[in-house]
Design an enzyme around this catalytic site. Structure first.
Site, short mmCIF file in Angstrom:
data_model
loop_
_atom_site.label_atom_id
_atom_site.label_comp_id
_atom_site.label_asym_id
_atom_site.label_seq_id
_atom_site.Cartn_x
_atom_site.Cartn_y
_atom_site.Cartn_z
N GLY A 177 -17.03 1.99 -3.77
CA GLY A 177 -17.05 1.19 -4.69
C GLY A 177 -17.83 1.87 -6.04
O GLY A 177 -17.59 3.12 -6.40
N ASP B 191 -5.27 2.68 -3.22
CA ASP B 191 -3.93 3.52 -2.90
C ASP B 191 -3.78 4.58 -3.96
O ASP B 191 -3.54 5.70 -3.35
CB ASP B 191 -2.87 2.32 -3.20
CG ASP B 191 -2.80 1.29 -2.18
OD1 ASP B 191 -3.43 1.32 -1.17
OD2 ASP B 191 -2.65 0.20 -2.63
N VAL C 230 -7.01 -4.12 -7.35
CA VAL C 230 -5.55 -4.22 -6.54
C VAL C 230 -4.87 -2.78 -6.78
O VAL C 230 -4.85 -2.49 -8.00
CB VAL C 230 -4.94 -5.14 -6.91
CG1 VAL C 230 -3.63 -5.03 -6.02
CG2 VAL C 230 -5.30 -6.66 -6.60
N LYS D 198 0.87 -1.08 -0.11
CA LYS D 198 0.02 0.00 0.01
C LYS D 198 0.85 1.28 -0.13
O LYS D 198 0.60 2.24 -0.73
CB LYS D 198 -0.92 0.02 1.20
CG LYS D 198 -2.08 -1.23 1.32
CD LYS D 198 -2.85 -0.82 2.24
CE LYS D 198 -3.66 0.20 2.17
NZ LYS D 198 -4.78 0.02 1.01
N GLN E 174 -20.61 3.26 -5.76
CA GLN E 174 -21.60 4.25 -5.49
C GLN E 174 -20.55 5.68 -5.42
O GLN E 174 -21.22 6.43 -4.73
CB GLN E 174 -22.21 4.00 -4.24
CG GLN E 174 -23.54 2.75 -4.54
CD GLN E 174 -23.00 1.56 -4.79
OE1 GLN E 174 -22.27 0.84 -4.44
NE2 GLN E 174 -23.68 1.12 -6.16
#
Length: 617
Positions: free
Chosen positions: A525, A556, A552, A369, A527
């Site tokens: 997500g 970040d 993925v 991350k 929304q």
């Protein structure tokens, strides 16, 4: 500037147009220490190639790199002329470079390679973007050479696709099949970069014009060369595109890109005088069983990359230009956090508990991350700093080179006697994922000798020790943001210190301490996202509709973009919309560290109704 930990590299080339672009790429990559260049006859004769290389190095302000003239003729035959239809009469598309007073060295190319291998035993990487005559001559002179070289990357051959000089032979191999046979039979590790992968990665006309506009004396001439190159390839692709043969091989040799598919197999070269002369015969019979390890095989044949190479090439070459003065919208970001190797299995669906799912494709990429956020910040804002730790192992060195190549300052990354952090990731066909992280060296991130200035913008995550996160928060005098992932209970003093906390909706529900935090960004997500001040929603922004390749690293990228936008003084809604656009760009890319345009590109534009773009410029 070259990174002190950069890998030493010798380049052997027949300086044509794509060789010239590859050379500029290497000079622009701080994780490469280009120790010498040898020339060989191929696209043009070795002497002309050396002259062009010396002159191009002068434009690149790297006349300190020695250039040695190598073999004019192949091992068995005589040089039959260059490739004027492709590379022009002088190898550089008939673009005349300003002649410098510098000259090639008197040392021969094969002698230079041998000397550098002895000066850097076990460390020197060799990149060959032309015929392999010089390498074969060096092997004949010094049979111990393979034991001194860390690896050889060869642009050449065709495994499953047609050749470009004959129906089966690629030009570099066909120029000297005997030399290629000896090089591929030697006892060193070879990465073969054939037409299978290089013909799939191309620079288009818009990208070429962007290159021409960069403020650096070498780049407009390179763009002019590529215009000639694209004219030739119009007959191949149906429109002006430049196949990125040699630059792609250079990036693989530099370790700045990784293959998605590169089976280790045996490779032979046809040295007969029949229609198969120059063919690279790659034993790919393991294709239908996932390419099991072949006994005695020393050649990786690169068949696929994990991401589009052209944007990475363009962004790397842009770094040659003088740095622009810092602007308010270009706030630097210091990331304190994790650095991992991501081992990703891409499969049809995620396994249920206790279930085995077969048929997955395995990918190996840089991740973590913290590293993902630092790379995103560097690409969005031009500069970023990483504080972290990697192991004193090959993965640690690889990850440091990736960070440096992306423009991240890695002086705050420690090498420690522990395994480099690793993330085990499973991604399904919808882009959803499951992740297990092995902390390794990330457990030893330290703030020793690290300082933070009042103007520094600092971002942490929870993939490192919580004590280190709390210490970072206490020692940061300026803007401090926390990506509270993975979710865990947070000390009250940490929450109180945060100027911004970023979580997804699941993490928000699992960390009740955030209910009264000063400012919390929550991603939902499809929304979109929202900002909450002391539990009250104060801004929101819709998501972009994009085809999801992988989630993925998308969170970040969102974190880096949002922190940069807020620190630059953008209002809450505008900052959210820009961060959503960056996140949408990221989910459309298979890489956990995608290429990005500058942050300004993702800001809402009045000309299109205030909708930011989710794609690269």
């Amino acid at each position: 500037m070259t990174d002190p930990a950069a890998r030493p590299l010798y380049m052997d080339c027949d300086t044509g147009i794509d060789d010239a672009v590859a050379l500029a790429y290497l000079v622009a990559t701080p994780s490469v220490d280009l120790r010498g260049i040898g020339t060989v006859s191929g696209n043009t004769d070795a002497g002309t190639a050396a002259r062009s290389t010396v002159d191009l190095l002068a434009l690149l302000d790297r006349s300190d790199i020695p250039v040695a003239v190598g073999a004019r003729d192949p091992l068995r035959d005589r040089f039959g002329g260059g490739a004027p239809a492709v590379h022009g009469g002088n190898g550089t598309g008939d673009v005349e470079l300003p002649r410098t007073a510098a000259e090639p060295v008197t040392e021969a190319a094969d002698a230079m390679l041998i000397r550098l291998a002895h000066e850097h035993p076990g460390e020197l990487h060799v990149l060959a973007t032309g015929p392999l005559t010089n390498l074969a001559r060096a092997l004949r002179q010094d049979p111990a050479l393979p034991g001194l070289v860390a690896g050889v990357t060869v642009m050449g051959g065709a495994a499953l696709v047609p050749g470009n000089r004959t129906p089966v032979a690629e030009a570099n191999i066909l120029h000297d099949p005997e030399a290629a046979a000896e090089v591929l039979a030697a006892a060193w590790e070879v990465t073969l970069v054939p037409l299978d992968v290089t013909m799939d990665h191309r620079l288009d006309e818009d990208q070429r014009q962007q290159l021409a506009a960069v403020d650096h004396p070498a780049l407009p001439p390179l763009a002019a060369m590529l215009e000639r190159y694209a004219e030739f390839y119009t007959g191949v692709f149906g429109r002006p595109l430049s196949a990125l043969h040699d630059p792609l091989a250079a990036a693989l040799a530099a370790g700045t890109v990784e293959p998605a598919l590169a089976p280790r197999v045996t490779v032979q070269v046809d040295t007969t005088d029949g229609p198969g002369r120059g063919q690279t015969i790659c034993d790919l019979r393991g294709r239908f069983t996932g390419y099991p390890a072949a006994a005695g095989a020393r050649c990786r044949v690169v068949l696929e990359l994990a991401e589009d190479f052209a944007p990475h090439l363009l962004n790397t070459l842009r770094r040659l230009a003088p740095a622009a003065p810092a602007e308010p919208s270009r706030a630097a970001l210091t990331v304190v956090g994790s650095i991992n190797v991501d081992l990703t299995a891409v499969c049809e669906r995620l396994p249920a508990p206790g279930e085995t799912v077969i048929g997955a494709d395995l990918q190996r990429q840089p991740g973590g991350k913290g590293a993902n956020q630092a790379v995103a910040a560097a690409r969005l804002a031009g500069r970023a700093r990483m504080i972290g730790a990697v192991g004193d192992d090959p993965d640690g060195g690889l990850l440091l080179r990736h960070l440096a190549a992306a423009g991240v300052d890695t002086t705050g990354v420690r090498r420690v006697p522990a395994p480099t952090g690793t993330a085990l990731i499973t991604v399904d066909r919808h882009g959803e994922n499951q992740i297990t992280v092995c902390a390794g060296a990330n457990a030893e991130v330290s703030l020793e000798d690290v300082s933070f200035a009042p103007e520094d913008v600092v971002l942490c995550q929870l993939e490192i020790e919580l004590d280190t996160v709390c210490e970072t928060a206490r020692r940061t005098p300026g803007f401090f943001a926390l990506n509270a992932a993975p979710a865990r209970p947070l000390p009250a003093e940490l929450v109180e210190r945060c100027d911004l906390v970023i979580v997804n909706e699941t993490e928000y529900a699992r960390i009740p301490e955030l209910a009264d935090a000063e400012l919390v960004a929550v991603t939902y997500g499809a929304q979109g996202s929202a900002l909450y001040a002391h539990g009250r929603q104060i801004a929101s922004a819709p998501a972009h509709e994009v085809a999801v390749v992988s989630t993925v690293g998308a969170g970040d990228a969102f974190c880096a973009a949002l922190v940069l936008a807020l620190a630059a003084g953008l209002d809450h809604e505008t900052a959210l919309r820009a961060a959503n656009a960056v996140g949408a760009h990221a989910v459309g890319d298979a890489s956990s560290q995608p290429e990005f345009s500058p942050l300004e590109h993702y800001l809402p534009s009045p000309s299109d109704g205030g909708t930011p773009s989710a794609g690269p410029a």
